[in-house]
Write a protein that holds these residues in place. Structure first.
Motif, mmCIF file in Angstrom:
data_model
loop_
_atom_site.group_PDB
_atom_site.id
_atom_site.type_symbol
_atom_site.label_atom_id
_atom_site.label_comp_id
_atom_site.label_asym_id
_atom_site.label_seq_id
_atom_site.Cartn_x
_atom_site.Cartn_y
_atom_site.Cartn_z
ATOM 1 N N GLU A 204 0.831 -1.206 0.000
ATOM 2 C CA GLU A 204 0.000 0.000 0.000
ATOM 3 C C GLU A 204 0.864 1.253 0.000
ATOM 4 N N VAL B 18 0.703 3.986 -3.032
ATOM 5 C CA VAL B 18 0.421 5.402 -2.781
ATOM 6 C C VAL B 18 1.490 6.267 -3.438
ATOM 7 N N ARG C 206 -0.511 9.720 -4.878
ATOM 8 C CA ARG C 206 -1.596 10.108 -3.972
ATOM 9 C C ARG C 206 -1.083 10.811 -2.721
ATOM 10 N N GLU C 207 0.180 10.636 -2.394
ATOM 11 C CA GLU C 207 0.735 11.219 -1.178
ATOM 12 C C GLU C 207 1.141 12.663 -1.441
#
Length: 67
Positions: free
Chosen positions: A14, A18, A23-24
């Motif tokens: 995960e 990410v 997405r971070e």
């Protein structure tokens, strides 16, 4: 131990997903994040040790973040 290893692998996947997907939005030290994930998957399930372990792990996480 096999369950903990699988949990760690899922968390590690995960984290990588990410990062790959962008997405971070904050800067993350991936090695430190994975170390924290490993520590969390090593937590004991004995209720009698829970408070002590939580305090110990919180201190360790703070040390990791500050290093």
């Amino acid at each position: 131990m096999a369950i903990q290893d699988e949990m760690y692998k899922m968390i590690e996947q995960e984290i990588n997903l990410v990062v790959e997907e962008g997405r971070e939005k904050v800067i993350v030290d991936y090695d430190k994040a994975k170390l924290v994930a490993k520590m969390l998957t090593d937590l004991s399930v004995d209720k009698g040790e829970a408070d002590s372990l939580v305090n110990q792990y919180m201190a360790n996480i703070k040390n990791i973040c500050n290093s």
